[in-house]
Design a protein around this motif. Structure first.
Motif, PDB file in Angstrom:
ATOM      1  N   PRO A 139       0.815  -1.229   0.000  1.00 16.57           N
ATOM      2  CA  PRO A 139       0.000   0.000   0.000  1.00 16.57           C
ATOM      3  C   PRO A 139       0.845   1.274   0.000  1.00 16.57           C
ATOM      4  O   PRO A 139       0.424   2.295  -0.568  1.00 16.57           O
ATOM      5  N   LEU A 140       2.025   1.220   0.590  1.00 10.62           N
ATOM      6  CA  LEU A 140       2.908   2.398   0.549  1.00 10.62           C
ATOM      7  C   LEU A 140       3.330   2.695  -0.885  1.00 10.62           C
ATOM      8  O   LEU A 140       3.251   3.844  -1.352  1.00 10.62           O
ATOM      9  N   VAL A 141       3.754   1.665  -1.598  1.00  7.42           N
ATOM     10  CA  VAL A 141       4.154   1.867  -2.999  1.00  7.42           C
ATOM     11  C   VAL A 141       2.953   2.350  -3.819  1.00  7.42           C
ATOM     12  O   VAL A 141       3.087   3.257  -4.654  1.00  7.42           O
ATOM     13  N   ASP A 142       1.798   1.789  -3.555  1.00  2.00           N
ATOM     14  CA  ASP A 142       0.598   2.226  -4.286  1.00  2.00           C
ATOM     15  C   ASP A 142       0.367   3.730  -4.097  1.00  2.00           C
ATOM     16  O   ASP A 142       0.105   4.459  -5.063  1.00  2.00           O
ATOM     17  N   GLU A 143       0.488   4.169  -2.851  1.00  2.00           N
ATOM     18  CA  GLU A 143       0.263   5.591  -2.561  1.00  2.00           C
ATOM     19  C   GLU A 143       1.334   6.460  -3.228  1.00  2.00           C
ATOM     20  O   GLU A 143       1.038   7.517  -3.797  1.00  2.00           O
ATOM     21  N   MET A 144       2.575   6.001  -3.161  1.00  2.00           N
ATOM     22  CA  MET A 144       3.664   6.764  -3.785  1.00  2.00           C
ATOM     23  C   MET A 144       3.478   6.834  -5.291  1.00  2.00           C
ATOM     24  O   MET A 144       3.591   7.905  -5.911  1.00  2.00           O
ATOM     25  N   MET A 145       3.176   5.696  -5.899  1.00  2.00           N
ATOM     26  CA  MET A 145       3.097   5.648  -7.353  1.00  2.00           C
ATOM     27  C   MET A 145       1.886   6.404  -7.884  1.00  2.00           C
ATOM     28  O   MET A 145       1.918   6.904  -9.016  1.00  2.00           O
ATOM     29  N   ASP A 146       0.843   6.525  -7.058  1.00  2.00           N
ATOM     30  CA  ASP A 146      -0.302   7.349  -7.479  1.00  2.00           C
ATOM     31  C   ASP A 146       0.143   8.761  -7.850  1.00  2.00           C
ATOM     32  O   ASP A 146      -0.379   9.363  -8.795  1.00  2.00           O
ATOM     33  N   LYS A 147       1.092   9.291  -7.089  1.00  2.00           N
ATOM     34  CA  LYS A 147       1.582  10.658  -7.359  1.00  2.00           C
ATOM     35  C   LYS A 147       2.274  10.732  -8.722  1.00  2.00           C
ATOM     36  O   LYS A 147       2.225  11.759  -9.408  1.00  2.00           O
ATOM     37  N   ILE A 148       2.955   9.658  -9.057  1.00  2.00           N
ATOM     38  CA  ILE A 148       3.659   9.644 -10.341  1.00  2.00           C
ATOM     39  C   ILE A 148       2.688   9.369 -11.490  1.00  2.00           C
ATOM     40  O   ILE A 148       2.718  10.044 -12.527  1.00  2.00           O
ATOM     41  N   PHE A 149       1.797   8.410 -11.280  1.00  2.00           N
ATOM     42  CA  PHE A 149       0.830   8.087 -12.343  1.00  2.00           C
ATOM     43  C   PHE A 149      -0.072   9.289 -12.657  1.00  2.00           C
ATOM     44  O   PHE A 149      -0.572   9.427 -13.771  1.00  2.00           O
ATOM     45  N   ALA A 150      -0.280  10.155 -11.671  1.00  2.00           N
ATOM     46  CA  ALA A 150      -1.142  11.324 -11.879  1.00  2.00           C
ATOM     47  C   ALA A 150      -0.502  12.328 -12.839  1.00  2.00           C
ATOM     48  O   ALA A 150      -1.188  13.195 -13.379  1.00  2.00           O
ATOM     49  N   GLU A 151       0.809  12.195 -13.057  1.00  2.00           N
ATOM     50  CA  GLU A 151       1.508  13.243 -13.823  1.00  2.00           C
ATOM     51  C   GLU A 151       1.997  12.810 -15.193  1.00  2.00           C
ATOM     52  O   GLU A 151       2.216  13.660 -16.061  1.00  2.00           O
ATOM     53  N   TYR A 191      14.112  -4.367  -3.121  1.00  2.00           N
ATOM     54  CA  TYR A 191      13.543  -5.319  -4.087  1.00  2.00           C
ATOM     55  C   TYR A 191      12.071  -5.599  -3.788  1.00  2.00           C
ATOM     56  O   TYR A 191      11.280  -5.844  -4.710  1.00  2.00           O
ATOM     57  N   ILE A 192      11.705  -5.574  -2.511  1.00  2.00           N
ATOM     58  CA  ILE A 192      10.289  -5.744  -2.166  1.00  2.00           C
ATOM     59  C   ILE A 192       9.482  -4.550  -2.699  1.00  2.00           C
ATOM     60  O   ILE A 192       8.384  -4.727  -3.245  1.00  2.00           O
ATOM     61  N   LEU A 193      10.039  -3.355  -2.597  1.00  2.00           N
ATOM     62  CA  LEU A 193       9.361  -2.173  -3.168  1.00  2.00           C
ATOM     63  C   LEU A 193       9.276  -2.287  -4.690  1.00  2.00           C
ATOM     64  O   LEU A 193       8.227  -2.032  -5.293  1.00  2.00           O
ATOM     65  N   PHE A 194      10.396  -2.684  -5.313  1.00  2.00           N
ATOM     66  CA  PHE A 194      10.402  -2.789  -6.776  1.00  2.00           C
ATOM     67  C   PHE A 194       9.358  -3.786  -7.267  1.00  2.00           C
ATOM     68  O   PHE A 194       8.703  -3.564  -8.301  1.00  2.00           O
ATOM     69  N   ARG A 195       9.237  -4.903  -6.533  1.00  2.00           N
ATOM     70  CA  ARG A 195       8.262  -5.933  -6.914  1.00  2.00           C
ATOM     71  C   ARG A 195       6.880  -5.303  -7.114  1.00  2.00           C
ATOM     72  O   ARG A 195       6.189  -5.561  -8.095  1.00  2.00           O
ATOM     73  N   ARG A 196       6.493  -4.421  -6.190  1.00  2.00           N
ATOM     74  CA  ARG A 196       5.177  -3.809  -6.294  1.00  2.00           C
ATOM     75  C   ARG A 196       5.139  -2.773  -7.429  1.00  2.00           C
ATOM     76  O   ARG A 196       4.133  -2.671  -8.149  1.00  2.00           O
ATOM     77  N   VAL A 197       6.215  -2.021  -7.593  1.00  2.00           N
ATOM     78  CA  VAL A 197       6.265  -1.062  -8.712  1.00  2.00           C
ATOM     79  C   VAL A 197       6.069  -1.813 -10.029  1.00  2.00           C
ATOM     80  O   VAL A 197       5.287  -1.392 -10.895  1.00  2.00           O
ATOM     81  N   HIS A 198       6.740  -2.937 -10.152  1.00  2.00           N
ATOM     82  CA  HIS A 198       6.639  -3.726 -11.388  1.00  2.00           C
ATOM     83  C   HIS A 198       5.212  -4.238 -11.591  1.00  2.00           C
ATOM     84  O   HIS A 198       4.685  -4.222 -12.715  1.00  2.00           O
ATOM     85  N   GLN A 199       4.586  -4.674 -10.503  1.00  2.00           N
ATOM     86  CA  GLN A 199       3.191  -5.133 -10.611  1.00  2.00           C
ATOM     87  C   GLN A 199       2.288  -4.010 -11.132  1.00  2.00           C
ATOM     88  O   GLN A 199       1.443  -4.233 -12.008  1.00  2.00           O
ATOM     89  N   LEU A 200       2.471  -2.819 -10.604  1.00  2.24           N
ATOM     90  CA  LEU A 200       1.629  -1.688 -11.024  1.00  2.24           C
ATOM     91  C   LEU A 200       1.866  -1.341 -12.493  1.00  2.24           C
ATOM     92  O   LEU A 200       0.932  -1.002 -13.224  1.00  2.24           O
ATOM     93  N   MET A 201       3.105  -1.415 -12.927  1.00  6.24           N
ATOM     94  CA  MET A 201       3.402  -1.157 -14.336  1.00  6.24           C
ATOM     95  C   MET A 201       2.792  -2.252 -15.219  1.00  6.24           C
ATOM     96  O   MET A 201       2.228  -1.967 -16.285  1.00  6.24           O
ATOM     97  N   SER A 202       2.901  -3.486 -14.760  1.00  2.00           N
ATOM     98  CA  SER A 202       2.360  -4.601 -15.548  1.00  2.00           C
ATOM     99  C   SER A 202       0.849  -4.488 -15.690  1.00  2.00           C
ATOM    100  O   SER A 202       0.297  -4.775 -16.759  1.00  2.00           O
TER     101      SER A 202
END
Lengths: 333, 333
Positions: free
Chosen positions: A233-245, A270-281
């Motif tokens: 959920p932390l990565v989700d919240e962080m990436m929302d800021k990036i996806f918004a732009e 790597y645990i953080l990256f795993r989630r970033v990759h999931q969101l991109m996928s």
């Protein structure tokens, strides 16, 4: 203060001595260890310089080397180097094709790099500048010029460095760096403070169960401080800021940098990256280049940042090119 | 506990997922993410495997790649992988020329690697083993077999990996690894504990102004706990232990690894290296290869170790060879 150091006043210069003793590919000019340059400049190539405070290794000087930068002016911990130091670096790395400055958006650095540009002009060295401002947490959309430069500047170095090695002109290298800047976004999160050697105690307090999203790499205020959540959920919240732009469409390519701020184990990145990759996928975005590790630190601060570069064909090619510095090695793909 | 993780039980497997998503050069066998192997084994080459607990990145799996290792069995945090996992890795990486195990001197690992050797024998795979025991603090001279393996195992991987790439036989690769082992010494110092995710609190206490010389990478007792000194006298004291055991003569060459345990800034490692280099220079010993950074960590533990490999011509050549893994890149010199 639990640090390996001698007199805190000598922290930066003893660190630099260690770096020069370890690496014969880099040296310094003007008898000043803080004027850090590649030992063998390449004739005719556009020179690229950066600079900024110490305490962020491998930023800034760590990116001086083949396929990246040609020189860096180094200040005290979290302090800008002087215009004169930047000028000395500039004079050495100019190989007749001009010099590009790439640095982060901080007042002290801007003043000194602008002054160095004027001084270089008096020496008939043409200088252009690109100022990194990738931190989405530090100002709102529409006021990007107020944003701080953080770890995403790595992509600017990589793109411009590879462009310069390809033989592009100063204007072209600057165009590439500007494009990389426009297409880079970073969001960070801090879990602990760092300790500046000459101060000897934490720069700020943060609760034992708290995190601060958007904190800057010098401890500048972020956008929210709250209880540490689970990683996903932390990565989700962080990436929302990036996806918004940035409008990443299905089929687009990105480069991802997951950066540790100094005190965070590589396992957790790597645990953080795993989630970033999931969101991109989920968005069918192709993760084409990945760097995970410590690229821009705040001494021993615990925390991490995620930077995304929205690729096009040119940036994709430049990310893949060889780089070989004492602190960053990348085999061409 | 300030960590980026989800359920602590999934810490290792989510980290592994991240690694596989980031790197297509590595994969896993037997449908078990903890059986980590190079995606494209090289036919006819001697296979080299390691293994051990998680929580030490880039140790162990980080050295799987070109010019280094072919596979690694990965356990839970600070836990040995099983003999069956090692066997699966062994079967995959055997390319007809046999397999060398290189691992650290810990009871659990020895039991499981010995059992894997017997299981491999039943599959007609020839296996030899070299057990790293470089930590001079963990037992006295004459009882080296009781010493722990720590960061210096990097030199064994590098030497054996390069030897295997050169096409040496299993016996020759084992000879090279054994020689590197005999000529490697490490001494460490810890400033803080680490936190194992499933436990959630520091493994041990250490005072706010204390250090422990010789502490192991799982928090095993060192040889002295005392007030943290300045960096130079600390390095002098650490290096005395190494100089007492290896006779570095004027003109000899060494490789140096200054390793951060996880929470120590890179800047400080260079300050430590500076003094190591001074001590070598006083003895007219040539520092021919240098690696500085995080090579064998204990999660977020603050601290560092110094490893020295006493070179001969063969080891010098093998240190210089190319290596390219997701975690360690070295251009051939």
């Amino acid at each position: 203060m639990k640090k390996f150091l001698n007199d805190p006043k000598n922290f930066v210069d003893e660190m630099l001595e260690g770096i020069y003793l370890a690496n014969s590919d880099v040296t310094y000019v003007n008898d000043d260890k803080r004027c850090y340059v590649k030992a063998s400049p390449k004739p005719g190539k556009v020179g690229i310089a950066t600079g900024g405070g110490s305490g962020h290794l491998p930023l800034f000087l760590g990116y001086v080397g083949e396929g990246m930068l040609d020189g860096a002016a180094v200040g005290g911990v979290f302090q800008s180097p002087s215009a004169e130091q930047m000028l000395e670096v500039t004079k050495y790395i100019d190989q007749g094709a001009g010099v590009l400055y790439i640095y982060g958006n901080y007042t002290g650095d801007i003043i000194n790099f602008d002054m160095a540009t004027e001084l270089a002009d008096m020496e008939d060295i043409k200088v252009l500048s690109v100022v990194g401002n990738d931190d989405v947490a530090s100002s709102v959309v529409g006021e990007e010029h107020k944003r701080r430069g953080v770890a995403g500047i790595f992509f600017l170095y990589k793109a411009a460095g590879a462009a310069s090695e390809e033989g592009m002109s100063l204007e072209e290298v600057a165009r590439v760096a500007e494009k990389a800047k426009d297409r880079t976004r970073t969001i960070g999160v801090a879990l602990s403070s760092c300790v500046i050697p000459e101060i000897g105690k934490p720069s700020f307090e943060i609760g034992a169960d708290e995190m601060e999203i958007g904190m800057g790499i010098h401890g500048e205020n972020g956008i929210s401080r709250k209880k540490l959540t689970a990683a996903d959920p932390l990565v989700d919240e962080m990436m929302d800021k990036i996806f918004a732009e940035q409008d990443y469409k299905a089929g687009d390519g990105v480069a991802i940098l997951v950066n540790g701020l100094g005190g965070t184990p590589l396992e957790e990145l790597y645990i953080l990256f795993r989630r970033v990759h999931q969101l991109m996928s989920e968005r069918k975005v192709n993760v084409k280049h990945v760097w995970i590790g410590e690229f821009a630190t705040s001494m021993e601060m615990a925390g991490a940042s995620v930077s995304v570069l929205h690729l096009d064909d040119e940036l994709d090619r430049l990310m893949a090119a060889k780089a070989d510095t004492p602190f960053f090695k990348h085999f061409a793909k």
